[in-house]
Design a protein around this motif. Structure first.
Motif, PDB file in Angstrom:
ATOM      1  N   GLY A 160       0.860  -1.183   0.000  1.00 62.13           N
ATOM      2  CA  GLY A 160       0.000   0.000   0.000  1.00 62.13           C
ATOM      3  C   GLY A 160       0.886   1.220   0.000  1.00 62.13           C
ATOM      4  N   LYS A 161       0.335   2.379   0.339  1.00 59.26           N
ATOM      5  CA  LYS A 161       1.133   3.594   0.327  1.00 59.26           C
ATOM      6  C   LYS A 161       2.168   3.621   1.436  1.00 59.26           C
ATOM      7  CE  LYS A 161      -1.982   6.709  -2.039  1.00 59.26           C
ATOM      8  NZ  LYS A 161      -2.682   8.017  -2.011  1.00 59.26           N
ATOM      9  N   ARG A 162       1.896   2.913   2.540  1.00 57.19           N
ATOM     10  CA  ARG A 162       2.812   2.973   3.679  1.00 57.19           C
ATOM     11  C   ARG A 162       3.275   1.613   4.200  1.00 57.19           C
ATOM     12  NH1 ARG A 162       3.121   7.974   6.303  1.00 57.19           N
ATOM     13  NH2 ARG A 162       1.735   9.541   5.420  1.00 57.19           N
ATOM     14  N   LEU A 163       2.617   0.546   3.854  1.00 52.80           N
ATOM     15  CA  LEU A 163       2.937  -0.775   4.392  1.00 52.80           C
ATOM     16  C   LEU A 163       3.765  -1.578   3.395  1.00 52.80           C
ATOM     17  CD1 LEU A 163       2.504  -2.884   6.674  1.00 52.80           C
ATOM     18  CD2 LEU A 163       0.494  -3.655   5.393  1.00 52.80           C
ATOM     19  N   ALA A 164       4.878  -2.166   3.876  1.00 52.16           N
ATOM     20  CA  ALA A 164       5.757  -2.962   3.021  1.00 52.16           C
ATOM     21  C   ALA A 164       6.131  -4.264   3.735  1.00 52.16           C
ATOM     22  CB  ALA A 164       7.017  -2.183   2.670  1.00 52.16           C
ATOM     23  N   LEU A 165       6.359  -5.310   2.948  1.00 56.37           N
ATOM     24  CA  LEU A 165       6.876  -6.587   3.453  1.00 56.37           C
ATOM     25  C   LEU A 165       8.248  -6.816   2.854  1.00 56.37           C
ATOM     26  CD1 LEU A 165       3.787  -8.969   3.214  1.00 56.37           C
ATOM     27  CD2 LEU A 165       4.637  -7.725   5.217  1.00 56.37           C
ATOM     28  N   GLY A 166       9.132  -7.480   3.616  1.00 56.80           N
ATOM     29  CA  GLY A 166      10.475  -7.674   3.102  1.00 56.80           C
ATOM     30  C   GLY A 166      11.154  -8.918   3.641  1.00 56.80           C
ATOM     31  N   LEU A 167      12.284  -9.230   3.021  1.00 59.36           N
ATOM     32  CA  LEU A 167      13.148 -10.340   3.415  1.00 59.36           C
ATOM     33  C   LEU A 167      14.555  -9.797   3.553  1.00 59.36           C
ATOM     34  CD1 LEU A 167      13.806 -13.399   3.796  1.00 59.36           C
ATOM     35  CD2 LEU A 167      14.131 -13.491   1.306  1.00 59.36           C
ATOM     36  N   ASN A 168      15.210 -10.113   4.664  1.00 56.79           N
ATOM     37  CA  ASN A 168      16.558  -9.630   4.931  1.00 56.79           C
ATOM     38  C   ASN A 168      17.471 -10.825   5.204  1.00 56.79           C
ATOM     39  OD1 ASN A 168      18.197  -7.145   5.442  1.00 56.79           O
ATOM     40  ND2 ASN A 168      18.505  -8.146   7.407  1.00 56.79           N
ATOM     41  N   LEU A 169      18.611 -10.901   4.504  1.00 56.47           N
ATOM     42  CA  LEU A 169      19.591 -11.972   4.712  1.00 56.47           C
ATOM     43  C   LEU A 169      20.946 -11.346   5.010  1.00 56.47           C
ATOM     44  CD1 LEU A 169      18.638 -14.275   1.702  1.00 56.47           C
ATOM     45  CD2 LEU A 169      17.977 -14.570   4.108  1.00 56.47           C
ATOM     46  N   GLY A 170      21.688 -11.931   5.963  1.00 56.87           N
ATOM     47  CA  GLY A 170      22.956 -11.315   6.327  1.00 56.87           C
ATOM     48  C   GLY A 170      23.975 -12.291   6.868  1.00 56.87           C
TER      49      GLY A 170
END
Length: 198
Positions: A69-79
């Motif tokens: 949406g305009k403000r909501l995001a989903l993500g994946l982080n690998l490190g």
């Protein structure tokens, strides 16, 4: 029976056409983030402090996120994290940590401007850790005066992050993160990242 098969084939074709255009659909309805593009890829480096071991080091990470949406995001982080503690009296490294880390993230933009974003986020985290520790409290395999520990942990990740637009689709920013796991030391990290939106 034949008309039902034709109907299913037509439905599958329409579904395929819709799925083949995710970028256009996302731009029409999402319009999120400082760069107004729905997805981003970022590479970052962070200074880390492991509180229980009182050790410091660096974490290198890669992140993919997508606005819903305009403000909501989903993500994946690998490190990958590497940290050590040097004992001046013993003249050896009493702690050496190597962590392979990952987390799923849900983030919300508290400031969503033309050039700058500021967001809070959180999500589940996991890691596989390989440690050499001189004070393991009954964990791992003993090797002389040190103990080797290899295990996996699950936990929680929370962060505060900002992004600035650079050039056309580029982004740069900073991130403060805290990781807490069911076993082993928590992690506090402060770092910078660079990437692009598409």
């Amino acid at each position: 029976m034949k008309s039902r098969s034709s109907f299913l084939a037509l439905g599958a074709l329409l579904s395929l056409l819709v799925l083949c255009q995710p970028h256009a659909a996302a731009q029409t309805f999402v319009n999120g983030g400082a760069g107004k593009e729905p997805a981003s890829v970022k590479a970052g480096v962070s200074f880390v402090w492991l509180s229980e071991n009182d050790s410091q080091g660096l974490m290198f990470s890669n992140n993919f996120s997508h606005y819903l949406g305009k403000r909501l995001a989903l993500g994946l982080n690998l490190g990958l994290l590497s940290a050590k503690r040097y004992d001046d009296a013993k003249q050896i490294y009493t702690i050496q940590n190597t962590f392979y880390m990952g987390s799923l993230e849900a983030a919300f933009d508290v400031m969503n401007g033309e050039k700058v974003d500021v967001r809070f986020g959180a999500g589940p985290a996991f890691r596989h850790r390989a440690e050499i520790n001189s004070d393991p409290e009954g964990q791992g395999t003993q090797d002389g005066s040190v103990t080797h520990i290899k295990t996996s942990d699950v936990g929680f990740h929370g962060f505060l992050e900002n992004d600035f637009d650079i050039l056309r689709n580029g982004i740069a920013g900073g991130k403060i993160s805290y990781f807490h796991f069911n076993k082993g030391t928590p992690i506090l990290s402060i770092g910078l990242h660079l990437g692009f939106r598409f």
